[in-house]
Design a protein around this motif. Structure first.
Motif, PDB file in Angstrom:
ATOM      1  N   ALA A 254       7.333 -91.452  19.541  1.00 36.66           N
ATOM      2  CA  ALA A 254       7.739 -90.229  20.239  1.00 36.66           C
ATOM      3  C   ALA A 254       7.513 -88.987  19.396  1.00 36.66           C
ATOM      4  O   ALA A 254       7.049 -87.952  19.887  1.00 36.66           O
ATOM      5  CB  ALA A 254       9.205 -90.327  20.642  1.00 36.66           C
ATOM      6  N   THR A 255       7.835 -89.076  18.111  1.00 40.94           N
ATOM      7  CA  THR A 255       7.707 -87.924  17.213  1.00 40.94           C
ATOM      8  C   THR A 255       6.262 -87.457  17.120  1.00 40.94           C
ATOM      9  O   THR A 255       5.974 -86.255  17.194  1.00 40.94           O
ATOM     10  CB  THR A 255       8.235 -88.284  15.812  1.00 40.94           C
ATOM     11  N   VAL A 256       5.350 -88.403  16.972  1.00 43.24           N
ATOM     12  CA  VAL A 256       3.925 -88.046  16.883  1.00 43.24           C
ATOM     13  C   VAL A 256       3.408 -87.548  18.231  1.00 43.24           C
ATOM     14  O   VAL A 256       2.709 -86.531  18.303  1.00 43.24           O
ATOM     15  CB  VAL A 256       3.098 -89.255  16.403  1.00 43.24           C
ATOM     16  N   CYS A 257       3.753 -88.242  19.306  1.00 41.76           N
ATOM     17  CA  CYS A 257       3.215 -87.889  20.626  1.00 41.76           C
ATOM     18  C   CYS A 257       3.781 -86.590  21.172  1.00 41.76           C
ATOM     19  O   CYS A 257       3.128 -85.927  21.975  1.00 41.76           O
ATOM     20  CB  CYS A 257       3.463 -89.026  21.611  1.00 41.76           C
ATOM     21  N   ASP A 258       4.984 -86.217  20.746  1.00 38.42           N
ATOM     22  CA  ASP A 258       5.535 -84.931  21.183  1.00 38.42           C
ATOM     23  C   ASP A 258       5.143 -83.816  20.215  1.00 38.42           C
ATOM     24  O   ASP A 258       5.653 -82.702  20.302  1.00 38.42           O
ATOM     25  CB  ASP A 258       7.059 -85.010  21.314  1.00 38.42           C
ATOM     26  N   VAL A 259       4.239 -84.133  19.299  1.00 36.84           N
ATOM     27  CA  VAL A 259       3.644 -83.184  18.354  1.00 36.84           C
ATOM     28  C   VAL A 259       4.707 -82.425  17.566  1.00 36.84           C
ATOM     29  O   VAL A 259       4.681 -81.203  17.448  1.00 36.84           O
ATOM     30  CB  VAL A 259       2.681 -82.197  19.063  1.00 36.84           C
ATOM     31  N   GLU A 265      13.123 -85.031   8.300  1.00 37.52           N
ATOM     32  CA  GLU A 265      13.490 -86.305   8.919  1.00 37.52           C
ATOM     33  C   GLU A 265      12.337 -86.921   9.695  1.00 37.52           C
ATOM     34  O   GLU A 265      12.197 -88.149   9.740  1.00 37.52           O
ATOM     35  CB  GLU A 265      14.683 -86.102   9.853  1.00 37.52           C
ATOM     36  N   ASN A 266      11.509 -86.081  10.322  1.00 37.62           N
ATOM     37  CA  ASN A 266      10.389 -86.621  11.098  1.00 37.62           C
ATOM     38  C   ASN A 266       9.441 -87.422  10.212  1.00 37.62           C
ATOM     39  O   ASN A 266       8.867 -88.427  10.642  1.00 37.62           O
ATOM     40  CB  ASN A 266       9.625 -85.488  11.786  1.00 37.62           C
ATOM     41  N   ARG A 267       9.248 -86.966   8.993  1.00 37.46           N
ATOM     42  CA  ARG A 267       8.390 -87.692   8.052  1.00 37.46           C
ATOM     43  C   ARG A 267       8.990 -89.066   7.731  1.00 37.46           C
ATOM     44  O   ARG A 267       8.278 -90.064   7.650  1.00 37.46           O
ATOM     45  CB  ARG A 267       8.220 -86.863   6.779  1.00 37.46           C
ATOM     46  N   VAL A 268      10.305 -89.110   7.591  1.00 38.11           N
ATOM     47  CA  VAL A 268      10.989 -90.383   7.342  1.00 38.11           C
ATOM     48  C   VAL A 268      10.817 -91.311   8.547  1.00 38.11           C
ATOM     49  O   VAL A 268      10.479 -92.489   8.401  1.00 38.11           O
ATOM     50  CB  VAL A 268      12.494 -90.148   7.063  1.00 38.11           C
ATOM     51  N   PHE A 269      11.052 -90.771   9.744  1.00 37.29           N
ATOM     52  CA  PHE A 269      10.931 -91.576  10.960  1.00 37.29           C
ATOM     53  C   PHE A 269       9.545 -92.204  11.087  1.00 37.29           C
ATOM     54  O   PHE A 269       9.405 -93.399  11.360  1.00 37.29           O
ATOM     55  CB  PHE A 269      11.201 -90.717  12.202  1.00 37.29           C
ATOM     56  N   VAL A 270       8.515 -91.387  10.905  1.00 37.92           N
ATOM     57  CA  VAL A 270       7.162 -91.878  11.137  1.00 37.92           C
ATOM     58  C   VAL A 270       6.695 -92.802  10.012  1.00 37.92           C
ATOM     59  O   VAL A 270       6.049 -93.817  10.265  1.00 37.92           O
ATOM     60  CB  VAL A 270       6.176 -90.701  11.346  1.00 37.92           C
ATOM     61  N   LYS A 271       7.021 -92.456   8.781  1.00 39.80           N
ATOM     62  CA  LYS A 271       6.630 -93.299   7.642  1.00 39.80           C
ATOM     63  C   LYS A 271       7.201 -94.710   7.792  1.00 39.80           C
ATOM     64  O   LYS A 271       6.482 -95.710   7.697  1.00 39.80           O
ATOM     65  CB  LYS A 271       7.128 -92.664   6.343  1.00 39.80           C
ATOM     66  N   HIS A 272       8.495 -94.788   8.061  1.00 46.41           N
ATOM     67  CA  HIS A 272       9.144 -96.096   8.172  1.00 46.41           C
ATOM     68  C   HIS A 272       8.869 -96.747   9.528  1.00 46.41           C
ATOM     69  O   HIS A 272       8.796 -97.981   9.617  1.00 46.41           O
ATOM     70  CB  HIS A 272      10.643 -95.955   7.927  1.00 46.41           C
ATOM     71  N   GLY A 273       8.702 -95.925  10.559  1.00 40.34           N
ATOM     72  CA  GLY A 273       8.378 -96.473  11.878  1.00 40.34           C
ATOM     73  C   GLY A 273       7.032 -97.165  11.889  1.00 40.34           C
ATOM     74  O   GLY A 273       6.859 -98.225  12.523  1.00 40.34           O
ATOM     75  N   TYR A 302      -2.529 -91.603  13.733  1.00 39.15           N
ATOM     76  CA  TYR A 302      -3.619 -91.358  14.682  1.00 39.15           C
ATOM     77  C   TYR A 302      -3.510 -92.304  15.880  1.00 39.15           C
ATOM     78  O   TYR A 302      -3.651 -91.889  17.035  1.00 39.15           O
ATOM     79  CB  TYR A 302      -4.967 -91.548  13.987  1.00 39.15           C
ATOM     80  N   HIS A 303      -3.260 -93.583  15.619  1.00 33.77           N
ATOM     81  CA  HIS A 303      -3.187 -94.574  16.696  1.00 33.77           C
ATOM     82  C   HIS A 303      -2.001 -94.300  17.629  1.00 33.77           C
ATOM     83  O   HIS A 303      -2.081 -94.541  18.825  1.00 33.77           O
ATOM     84  CB  HIS A 303      -3.082 -95.979  16.116  1.00 33.77           C
ATOM     85  N   LEU A 304      -0.916 -93.785  17.051  1.00 30.88           N
ATOM     86  CA  LEU A 304       0.245 -93.444  17.876  1.00 30.88           C
ATOM     87  C   LEU A 304      -0.100 -92.295  18.829  1.00 30.88           C
ATOM     88  O   LEU A 304       0.197 -92.342  20.017  1.00 30.88           O
ATOM     89  CB  LEU A 304       1.441 -93.044  17.007  1.00 30.88           C
ATOM     90  N   GLY A 305      -0.725 -91.260  18.265  1.00 33.48           N
ATOM     91  CA  GLY A 305      -0.978 -90.045  19.038  1.00 33.48           C
ATOM     92  C   GLY A 305      -2.163 -90.114  19.975  1.00 33.48           C
ATOM     93  O   GLY A 305      -2.183 -89.421  20.993  1.00 33.48           O
ATOM     94  N   PHE A 306      -3.148 -90.949  19.649  1.00 33.74           N
ATOM     95  CA  PHE A 306      -4.391 -90.926  20.426  1.00 33.74           C
ATOM     96  C   PHE A 306      -4.703 -92.220  21.165  1.00 33.74           C
ATOM     97  O   PHE A 306      -5.659 -92.270  21.941  1.00 33.74           O
ATOM     98  CB  PHE A 306      -5.560 -90.559  19.512  1.00 33.74           C
ATOM     99  N   GLU A 500       0.668 -89.678   3.383  1.00 34.63           N
ATOM    100  CA  GLU A 500       0.713 -90.024   4.802  1.00 34.63           C
ATOM    101  C   GLU A 500       2.177 -90.211   5.237  1.00 34.63           C
ATOM    102  O   GLU A 500       3.047 -90.425   4.395  1.00 34.63           O
ATOM    103  CB  GLU A 500      -0.089 -91.305   5.042  1.00 34.63           C
ATOM    104  N   PRO A 501       2.467 -90.115   6.534  1.00 38.22           N
ATOM    105  CA  PRO A 501       1.544 -89.945   7.652  1.00 38.22           C
ATOM    106  C   PRO A 501       1.103 -88.491   7.824  1.00 38.22           C
ATOM    107  O   PRO A 501       1.879 -87.571   7.567  1.00 38.22           O
ATOM    108  CB  PRO A 501       2.374 -90.399   8.855  1.00 38.22           C
ATOM    109  N   PHE A 502      -0.140 -88.324   8.279  1.00 40.47           N
ATOM    110  CA  PHE A 502      -0.676 -86.997   8.518  1.00 40.47           C
ATOM    111  C   PHE A 502      -0.517 -86.631   9.994  1.00 40.47           C
ATOM    112  O   PHE A 502      -0.554 -87.487  10.875  1.00 40.47           O
ATOM    113  CB  PHE A 502      -2.151 -86.940   8.136  1.00 40.47           C
ATOM    114  N   GLY A 503      -0.370 -85.355  10.234  1.00 39.18           N
ATOM    115  CA  GLY A 503      -0.223 -84.858  11.601  1.00 39.18           C
ATOM    116  C   GLY A 503       0.216 -83.409  11.541  1.00 39.18           C
ATOM    117  O   GLY A 503       0.084 -82.744  10.512  1.00 39.18           O
ATOM    118  N   LYS A 504       0.773 -82.915  12.642  1.00 39.78           N
ATOM    119  CA  LYS A 504       1.224 -81.527  12.685  1.00 39.78           C
ATOM    120  C   LYS A 504       2.292 -81.297  11.614  1.00 39.78           C
ATOM    121  O   LYS A 504       3.222 -82.062  11.471  1.00 39.78           O
ATOM    122  CB  LYS A 504       1.791 -81.198  14.061  1.00 39.78           C
TER     123      LYS A 504
END
Length: 609
Positions: A254-259, A265-273, A302-306, A500-504
């Motif tokens: 959700a964090t990646v797809c909602d940009v 905290e978002n970095r923690v969520f995505v790294k561990h997710g 990338y795979h989450l978002g695209f 990583e993870p990279f994104g917005k």
């Protein structure tokens, strides 16, 4: 035309290198991301679950928890009302699974994009009341549903709102006594104009963007807010803290797809997710990744978002978002596989429809004389309204301008907006609110509804009053480090993985190399859409490179600057005089058991002959 800018932030790089045992490249990249101070650097390099903030710091969190505990004990019927995008579907999944785990009598409703529109509405509320629902729990929506929540309260229902969108507001002046109101923020200090933000009359409103909320991180997505709520709920029911972490893979998607910005905290969520997703036991996600040929070892944001996100989104765009939720809820591999196949087909169809819509939008911009507009307002009457946001995003990338794509709907015209950093689309639409029947969103993305006769008026108004300058519209390429090929090795690649993870908000590093010579080139790919180069830098270091951009445009640039003969030499493996500067990101090419360094070219600038 692009403007290349080299970041040049000053810091004691040697100190960072010594204290955190990293190379100078990593020290510079950390500084370029404006992480300064021992604690911030440490948290960035080591995003730990212990860094997550206390959910009880969020306004109304205790109210929401106490209400839910009471309703669960009394076995009252609870209905979750989500939304039809990835964030809404995943938020619904988290709350539904968690409430079931706590023994709730709970079901869910997700609005239909076409029939219902965004968020909770009067029909959903009335249906819930008629079916004996006691409590409505929203996720990823509800903060702007002032009339709808008021209606539910009139009917005697309990309403808990969890959301992350910006709050609606009314402008007010200092004479209103607004300075003492915690819900008031400054709009214009000089003119003494303020904004009084409004929350719906719910029993609890959990949203970190409330001005009166002291929660230290405001950039959560809807699923992350839902996650925070179930953290306190699980604690109240004596469920182990580690069980909440099973939802991190969902929060990451959700964090990646909602940009959302991948910081804090978002970095923690995505790294561990992402780590968790590589070993997920969710039947639906396993099937979806398998059908899309995602290799778990190389899984990234990338795979989450695209890939994963667009498949989940496709159900809400072209069918019903409940199919995406059913996929996540699947309890056997057979059902999961069938749903994954269906969602992939829907996403493939969505891609075809999107490509057609983008083509029509570009044609309208170029032919209808809109190319000089600083804000593009394009009315694609026949376009499927669910694709407006994607098409707007594609045009934004092409023109580097704010874009609003409008489509015909049963109630008039609906649209989606995608903006650039220099233009707060939510603020600018607020100035045109008299032309709109409905709008909401973020600085970078928004949705709106209006009457057809107001389409041209909106376009004229936005462009007449725009604050954008020509400078704002020039795409800027921010370079982290000028890094000659000789510095590239596998050890550096391993270090880059730390970032990583990279994104917005945490973009992939951009490296540059100046004045490289093209020794040879080849066109690859079944659609001839990839250029492969052999490059040599001024120090004599050679490097393989790939370019996935506009292949025909690149060839035209070579002919324009160097002539057809030099272009032919490139593809004939003959020495050329073609030189260019590039921005790139390094990678490792594995082929036939061999591992060699290569670079992926992101931008190029041909040197003058």
């Amino acid at each position: 035309m692009e403007k290349w800018v080299l970041k040049n932030y000053k810091e004691d790089f040697n100190s960072i290198m010594e204290r955190h045992n990293v190379s100078e490249v990593i020290a510079r990249l950390v500084t370029n991301r404006k992480h300064t101070g021992e604690d911030r650097i440490k948290q960035y390099l080591n995003p730990m679950l212990d860094n997550l903030h206390n959910p009880m710091d969020m306004k109304d969190m205790e109210k929401a928890k106490n209400l839910l505990v009471q309703k669960l004990k009394e076995k009252k019927k609870i209905r979750i009302v989500g939304d039809y995008d990835v964030d809404g579907v995943t938020s619904t999944y988290i709350l539904y699974q968690a409430l079931l785990r706590c023994g709730a009598v709970v079901d869910y409703e997700i609005p239909d994009r076409i029939k219902d529109g965004y968020g909770i509405n009067i029909n959903i509320i009335q249906a819930a009341y008629d079916e004996g629902i006691d409590t409505l729990l929203t996720c990823d929506n509800g903060i702007a549903a002032l009339d709808q929540v008021a209606k539910a309260k009139e009917l005697g229902m309990t309403v808990i709102v969890t959301d992350h969108h910006d709050l609606p507001y009314q402008e007010c002046s200092v004479e209103d006594g607004s300075l003492s109101d915690p819900m008031v923020t400054v709009c214009d200090e000089e003119l003494k104009i303020y904004r009084r933000h409004i929350v719906p009359p719910a029993d609890a409103v959990v949203n970190p963007k409330r001005p009166d909320c002291s929660y230290p991180f405001k950039g959560l997505c809807g699923a992350a807010v839902a996650f925070k709520l179930i953290q306190v709920l699980y604690e109240a029911f004596g469920i182990e803290k580690e069980e909440t972490f099973s939802f991190l893979e969902i929060v990451a998607i959700a964090t990646v797809c909602d940009v959302m910005d991948l910081v804090g905290e978002n970095r923690v969520f995505v790294k561990h997710g992402l780590k968790q997703l590589k070993k997920t036991k969710n039947y639906g996600l396993c099937a979806l990744m398998e059908k899309n040929n995602i290799h778990l070892l190389s899984l990234s944001a990338y795979h989450l978002g695209f890939i994963i996100g667009p498949c989940l989104n496709a159900s809400g765009r072209l069918s019903t978002a409940k199919k995406g939720l059913e996929l996540l809820l699947a309890t056997d591999s057979g059902k999961a596989e069938a749903l994954a196949i269906e969602l992939k087909k829907l996403n493939d169809l969505r891609k075809e429809m999107t490509a057609k819509g983008v083509e029509q939008a570009i044609e309208q911009v170029e032919i209808a004389g809109m190319s000089k507009d600083k804000v593009l307002v394009v009315y694609l009457k026949e376009c499927h309204e669910s694709l407006a946001g994607i098409i707007a995003g594609r045009l934004k990338e092409r023109y580097n301008k704010p874009v609003i794509i409008l489509t015909a709907s049963e109630e008039g015209v609906k649209g989606s907006c995608r903006s650039i950093e220099a233009y707060n689309i939510f603020e600018e639409l607020s100035k045109c609110r008299e032309l709109l029947t409905k709008f909401g969103g973020h600085p970078m993305a928004a949705g709106l509804s209006l009457k057809e006769e107001n389409v041209d008026i909106l376009r004229t108004s936005l462009n007449s009053n725009t604050i954008l300058t020509e400078e704002d519209l020039i795409p800027k390429v921010s370079i982290d480090i000028v890094l000659p090929f000789g510095y590239l090795n596998e050890k550096l690649m391993e270090e880059l993985e730390i970032l990583e993870p990279f994104g917005k908000g945490n973009s992939k590093p951009v490296f540059a190399e100046k004045n490289v010579i093209i020794r040879k080139a080849a066109i690859l790919g079944k659609n001839s859409n990839v250029l492969k180069f052999s490059l040599v830098n001024t120090y004599g270091r050679s490097m393989e490179a790939l370019y996935f951009g506009d292949v025909s445009g690149f060839q035209e640039e070579i002919i324009k600057n160097y002539g057809k003969e030099e272009l032919d030499k490139m593809f004939q493996n003959r020495e050329t005089s073609v030189r260019m500067s590039i921005t790139y990101y390094p990678g490792i090419n594995e082929y036939g058991g061999n591992r060699t360094m290569q670079v992926i070219i992101q931008n190029y600038m041909l040197s003058k002959r």
